[in-house]
Write a protein that holds these residues in place. Sequence first.
Motif, PDB file in Angstrom:
ATOM      1  N   GLU A   1      -4.539   0.903   5.192  1.00  0.00           N
ATOM      2  CA  GLU A   1      -5.728   0.744   4.358  1.00  0.00           C
ATOM      3  C   GLU A   1      -5.525  -0.357   3.313  1.00  0.00           C
ATOM      4  O   GLU A   1      -6.390  -1.207   3.106  1.00  0.00           O
TER       5      GLU A   1
ATOM      6  N   LEU B   1      -6.886   0.412  11.288  1.00  0.00           N
ATOM      7  CA  LEU B   1      -6.900   1.691  10.577  1.00  0.00           C
ATOM      8  C   LEU B   1      -6.607   2.840  11.524  1.00  0.00           C
ATOM      9  O   LEU B   1      -6.227   3.925  11.107  1.00  0.00           O
ATOM     10  N   GLU B   2      -6.845   2.613  12.804  1.00  0.00           N
ATOM     11  CA  GLU B   2      -6.585   3.653  13.804  1.00  0.00           C
ATOM     12  C   GLU B   2      -5.591   3.109  14.813  1.00  0.00           C
ATOM     13  O   GLU B   2      -5.466   1.899  14.984  1.00  0.00           O
TER      14      GLU B   2
ATOM     15  N   SER C   1       1.020   0.249  10.229  1.00  0.00           N
ATOM     16  CA  SER C   1       0.666   1.644  10.476  1.00  0.00           C
ATOM     17  C   SER C   1       0.346   2.334   9.154  1.00  0.00           C
ATOM     18  O   SER C   1       0.618   1.810   8.069  1.00  0.00           O
ATOM     19  N   ARG C   2      -0.285   3.475   9.264  1.00  0.00           N
ATOM     20  CA  ARG C   2      -0.563   4.269   8.061  1.00  0.00           C
ATOM     21  C   ARG C   2       0.765   4.627   7.404  1.00  0.00           C
ATOM     22  O   ARG C   2       1.743   4.800   8.112  1.00  0.00           O
ATOM     23  N   PRO C   3       0.893   4.742   6.124  1.00  0.00           N
ATOM     24  CA  PRO C   3      -0.186   4.711   5.124  1.00  0.00           C
ATOM     25  C   PRO C   3      -0.502   3.315   4.599  1.00  0.00           C
ATOM     26  O   PRO C   3      -1.329   3.176   3.711  1.00  0.00           O
TER      27      PRO C   3
END
Lengths: 674, 286
Positions: free
Chosen positions: A609, A578-579, A604-606
Amino acid sequence: MTRRGLVITGLLGAAVVAGVLLLQWRGVTGRSAESYAADGVLRTLPLNLGWLNGYAIHRNEVAHELAGTPDPTMDDVREAIQRVIDETLLADGAANMGHRPGSGPMREDILARQAVAWPEEIEAFWNRHKQTLEGEFVRVRRAARQSEQEARDVRKTFLTTAVVASENTAVPAVEWLGPGQLDAALERVLNGMKPGEISQPVLTAGEYHVIHLLDRKPPSQTALADWRPRLAEYLRAERWHRGRMRWLRIREAYAALEIAPEVILPKAALGLEQFRRRPDVVAIVNGKAITEEQLATQVGQARSMTRKSLVAPMAEGELRIALSRIIQGVLVREEAQKLGIEVPDSELEQRFQVLRTGFPSDEAFDAMLHANATSRDDWWRNMREGLLLLKTESAYMGRLPVEPSLIDAYWKENQAALVRDRLKILRVQFRTEQEAHQALAQIHSGRPVESFSKEQPNDAAQWFTHDMLPHQAWVAAWPATLQTVVGPVPSPDGYWLLRVDDRQEAKAQTLSHHREHIMGILQRTQWVQRERARWMLSNLEAATIWNRFDLTLKLNQKAPPTPGLQIGKHPTLIVITLEQGCHVGVCDGIEREWNRPVSLQIVSRPDAEQAVRLWSLPTVPWTFAIDEHGIVVGEYPGPVTKTALERLSSLLEPEPPLVQSTVLPDRRETVHAH
Amino acid sequence: MRIKVWTGSPTVLCLVLLSVQPCVAGYIRLDVKPNAQFIEQFIAISAPITNNGDEPAYQVQVSVEGEGRTVSLPAIEHIGINEQKTIAATLPVGPLTSGSYSVIIRTRYIDSNGYPFSTVTVAPASKWTNVISPVVAVLEVRELLLSTHLLVRTTNMGRRASDIRLRIAAPEDLIIDPPEVRFRLQGGQEEQVSFVVRNGFALPGSSYAVYAILDSRMQNLHASTAFATQVPILARGTSGFTPLLILAGLVSLPMGILVLIRLLSRMSVRFKTTQQRNVGARRRLA
């Protein structure tokens, strides 16, 4: 040196020697814990017991772990080394995440930050426990100092510094605190304060505390928003606690670990390799494999007993409980074997017949077994195991020492209940009255009664009081001459012949008549209350147990399709986090610097999650090695390191894997089941 | 001296007679069956309290103690015979390490005469995991009249050393000294600890549950186990003084009778003397 000086020096020396000897005689010399432990098997081992990720495992460190253990055995040493390994892995992981010993949050709090707590879980927890989670919140500034004067200085600072300026690092920050977050003594002081007041220094837990109360929020005004940060922390800590063992064992399996050959230490890597090669196995206990099928049967039976749905998905907690029962069963069978205890087929056959007579037909009987998620074979096996467990426990129970004073005390307290008319009877059971009559005729013609009773569950004479027998049997047996056979007497399960061996009237009974019985009661009480749990615990500790739930998360499973990832065409490594940042092992440019043939993908984000939810990860980050069929062949929890990536990568490359072992272990190598 | 014997005998006799009178008073028995559960930084306790005695209890006040904090609940006005009331309490305990803990539930109440009583119960509570402590205890206690000793024999059944905190949870009617002891037990070591139990205002003839709570740490986990025993309070009729009283009565009764006989004989002598004097006087008059 003058003669006088020599004499004084000599006298002083003699006094010192005498003092040391005296202290040693009194046993008060300051021997270190290490030196005591070194008296055992540890002294025979090398000074350096091994290496873990470049750290030396020193004998003194292990000796420190063994402090207070009398005459440590090799099993104790193995356990101590395991603890040192765990401590090193935890410290290593926390250091990766930025933990510095002696400063800032506690190590476990830092490590718990890896655990995931979703907003909906927090809300569900709040809704479930809203009634309990109530209390006043206070907005405070607080500080703790070693001396009272320092605390007074802080108080002056509070008086002179405005709250808005408290973002300055020299002045403690403003915070909201809920019930239970302050020391009880501080809470009492706070209860007597009004908003705006600053407390005098309060000495508690060895420090002087000063609190500046800024505001209060009564329970009626608190909402989920106030509780959310601490509930999130709590749920993360709980999840970390439950996943900690798996985190440790998998990281150990991929760590660079070398242990001196004298210490035959369990190797998590070896256990992991077994599960990688045999996906149908859920645990290996002292070399014996427990399969998924056995586990599913156990869960099914447990569910049918509690009237739960047999088709509902199996949660990990439920599987763990069922597996621990199977593991205990394996260990009990081993103990029974050691004691030479067996359950003969004839005994099982008789019990089976008793059960079977309660049903009109074989079909009805099988239907009942089926409704309880079992079969004749399962019943037979379960009954054998149950009886074996009973007999093994009885054997250990009978060895428990009981102090005579306890027997006397029990007799004094329960004499009235114990002293009753009783008969010692050898009981033989028959299905029909005719069979009983035939047997009686044979007994009268000289056949011993024991020849009928030896194949029955109660093959020895036992004491009976009136309430333990049907009234008709008691009335027939009480006036009978000793050593004669009476009957047939109708009973709930057929017809009995009774040989009366002894008779005691209540008024003639003393403690000596009941000593054995009382001893049995006290032994049973002791066994049930504590010794059974301890016996089972020691069996578990001494065994070699590889539990799949402690060594794997997604191993051998198909990777779920995840947005942003290419899975299933080529072997690949994926990191789900998440980080991003060096504290989770994902420094900038890591993908660019990766030069192995297997590709490295970082979610990686998004998408991160969603990926964590799709993979149902309890903690983040996790790194997975996925083969060209999309199957997970390797996994690694926590901050990823270059070494771990290379080891995972090697599982996907043509080179031989990390550990070569195709034989199930037959020696005692322990990975504790927790 | 003569007066003391004269008045002492019937007094002692009365005491002797009183001491063998059977107890006919009713009794209150409050059975508390608590259930404790960790919820975040709280322990939630619920407990049905049943009066299994034959006399109602009044002003039933329950307090819950754990990890240095106490919560007192509002008093229940009355629990009738065979009646059950359920209490619920929330104890804020802060961020504790995982493991097993013990919560003490104290119940204070009065009878219809306003005489105060109290009982204590210990409930186990586990945070995330139930730790089985390798340290066990066996409690021994003698009957209590004024003061007795509670012996707690602790044994470390494990192989590793363990730092122990041993505390006694007792009703307020009993005074325990010292309330807690801390010591270290090596692997396999046994240690006997003695506590003095004094009778505060315990009711003679009843027995009180007392708990020894052993707290220790196992690696990173907290372990707490409670072991219970009953302290019987000696009734006056069964007290150690009874034989002495009977002896005193047996000795003083004949003495009293002797004194009475002597007094009567003196009176009769005095009466005879007076009669003789009267006879002499009449003779002289005649």
